[in-house]
Motif scaffolding. Sequence first.
Motif, short mmCIF file in Angstrom:
data_model
loop_
_atom_site.label_atom_id
_atom_site.label_comp_id
_atom_site.label_asym_id
_atom_site.label_seq_id
_atom_site.Cartn_x
_atom_site.Cartn_y
_atom_site.Cartn_z
N SER A 195 11.67 12.52 2.81
CA SER A 195 10.88 13.37 1.91
C SER A 195 11.18 13.06 0.45
O SER A 195 10.28 13.08 -0.38
N ASN A 196 12.43 12.74 0.14
CA ASN A 196 12.77 12.38 -1.24
C ASN A 196 12.15 11.04 -1.64
O ASN A 196 11.60 10.91 -2.74
N ILE A 197 12.24 10.06 -0.76
CA ILE A 197 11.66 8.74 -1.05
C ILE A 197 10.14 8.86 -1.15
O ILE A 197 9.52 8.33 -2.07
N ALA A 198 9.53 9.58 -0.22
CA ALA A 198 8.07 9.74 -0.21
C ALA A 198 7.60 10.47 -1.47
O ALA A 198 6.62 10.06 -2.09
N LEU A 199 8.30 11.54 -1.85
CA LEU A 199 7.90 12.29 -3.04
C LEU A 199 8.00 11.43 -4.29
O LEU A 199 7.09 11.41 -5.12
N SER A 200 9.08 10.68 -4.42
CA SER A 200 9.22 9.78 -5.57
C SER A 200 8.12 8.73 -5.59
O SER A 200 7.55 8.43 -6.63
N SER A 201 7.81 8.21 -4.41
CA SER A 201 6.75 7.21 -4.30
C SER A 201 5.40 7.79 -4.67
O SER A 201 4.61 7.18 -5.40
N ILE A 202 5.11 8.98 -4.19
CA ILE A 202 3.84 9.64 -4.50
C ILE A 202 3.73 9.92 -5.99
O ILE A 202 2.70 9.62 -6.62
N LYS A 203 4.79 10.46 -6.58
CA LYS A 203 4.76 10.79 -8.01
C LYS A 203 4.53 9.53 -8.85
O LYS A 203 3.71 9.51 -9.76
N PHE A 204 5.25 8.46 -8.51
CA PHE A 204 5.08 7.21 -9.25
C PHE A 204 3.66 6.66 -9.06
O PHE A 204 3.01 6.25 -10.02
N SER A 205 3.19 6.68 -7.82
CA SER A 205 1.85 6.16 -7.53
C SER A 205 0.78 6.91 -8.31
O SER A 205 -0.17 6.31 -8.82
N LEU A 206 0.93 8.22 -8.41
CA LEU A 206 -0.03 9.03 -9.14
C LEU A 206 0.00 8.71 -10.63
O LEU A 206 -1.04 8.63 -11.28
N GLU A 207 1.18 8.53 -11.18
CA GLU A 207 1.31 8.25 -12.61
C GLU A 207 0.74 6.89 -12.97
O GLU A 207 0.12 6.72 -14.01
N ILE A 208 0.94 5.92 -12.10
CA ILE A 208 0.59 4.54 -12.44
C ILE A 208 -0.83 4.16 -11.99
O ILE A 208 -1.41 3.22 -12.51
N SER A 209 -1.40 4.91 -11.04
CA SER A 209 -2.65 4.49 -10.41
C SER A 209 -3.80 4.26 -11.38
O SER A 209 -4.57 3.32 -11.21
N GLU A 210 -3.94 5.10 -12.37
CA GLU A 210 -5.05 4.94 -13.31
C GLU A 210 -4.73 3.93 -14.40
O GLU A 210 -5.57 3.14 -14.79
N LYS A 211 -3.50 3.97 -14.89
CA LYS A 211 -3.13 3.13 -16.03
C LYS A 211 -3.00 1.66 -15.67
O LYS A 211 -3.48 0.80 -16.38
N GLU A 212 -2.30 1.40 -14.57
CA GLU A 212 -2.00 0.02 -14.22
C GLU A 212 -2.10 -0.19 -12.72
O GLU A 212 -1.08 -0.21 -12.03
N PRO A 213 -3.32 -0.37 -12.21
CA PRO A 213 -3.52 -0.49 -10.75
C PRO A 213 -2.73 -1.64 -10.12
O PRO A 213 -2.34 -1.56 -8.97
N GLU A 214 -2.49 -2.71 -10.88
CA GLU A 214 -1.74 -3.83 -10.34
C GLU A 214 -0.29 -3.43 -10.01
O GLU A 214 0.27 -3.85 -9.01
N TYR A 215 0.29 -2.57 -10.84
CA TYR A 215 1.63 -2.08 -10.58
C TYR A 215 1.65 -1.20 -9.32
O TYR A 215 2.62 -1.18 -8.59
N LEU A 216 0.58 -0.49 -9.10
CA LEU A 216 0.49 0.35 -7.89
C LEU A 216 0.55 -0.54 -6.65
O LEU A 216 1.29 -0.24 -5.71
N LYS A 217 -0.21 -1.64 -6.65
CA LYS A 217 -0.17 -2.56 -5.51
C LYS A 217 1.24 -3.11 -5.32
O LYS A 217 1.74 -3.19 -4.20
N ASN A 218 1.90 -3.48 -6.41
CA ASN A 218 3.27 -4.00 -6.34
C ASN A 218 4.24 -2.93 -5.84
O ASN A 218 5.14 -3.21 -5.05
N HIS A 219 4.06 -1.72 -6.30
CA HIS A 219 4.92 -0.61 -5.88
C HIS A 219 4.78 -0.38 -4.38
O HIS A 219 5.79 -0.25 -3.67
N ILE A 220 3.57 -0.34 -3.89
CA ILE A 220 3.34 -0.11 -2.47
C ILE A 220 3.90 -1.27 -1.65
O ILE A 220 4.53 -1.05 -0.61
#
Length: 191
Positions: free
Chosen positions: A148-173
């Motif tokens: 739950s901690n890893i998933a929450l951190s991942s979700i929060k980061f994904s939400l923050e980065i998804s609009e600004k830098e979609p390429e980073y989102l792909k790399n993050h995932i």
Amino acid sequence: MNVRIFKTTNTIYETFKTLLREKNFDKISVNEICKKSLISKSTFYAHFADKYDLLEHFSDKTTSILEEIIRRRFKAMDYQNPFSILDKIANDTVSQNKDIQLLLKLNSPEFQFEKSLQQILYKNCFKWLEKSNKKLKFTKDFTALLYSNIALSSIKFSLEISEKEPEYLKNHIAFISSMQNPILGTIFLSE
């Protein structure tokens, strides 16, 4: 539901979300919501008791959508591992991006959306671990908490980065996906 009621409620929600993007919740008044929604106070109070009730309804609505996404993801994976769905949950939550971000920003002692989201992740992972036949090196409680901690951190980061830098989102995932095997190697006992 009556179409007029639906439209009015939706207008109030959208106005409320717009105001939340502009200012802190504490600075928003019912009067301002009514003025920007082009509704009377009596119409507002026919739908909500006050701005806290509006926030609670908005939070409940968003939480139920997220809970359904997370529940479906765990149900769909059956005998795989819980970490394999992090990227899927992160991608699905991007569709609710703006609402989730608004609610995460509002964390206070009285309102803890982030804690609610973590509890949903924990509960679903724990249920999945109880149903699975996998042998764990650690307790189900610890494993679900770690997830739950890893998933929450991942979700929060994904939400923050998804609009600004979609390429980073792909790399993050991709990174989260690549980290699954080493993590799983230390959590599950080999069979």
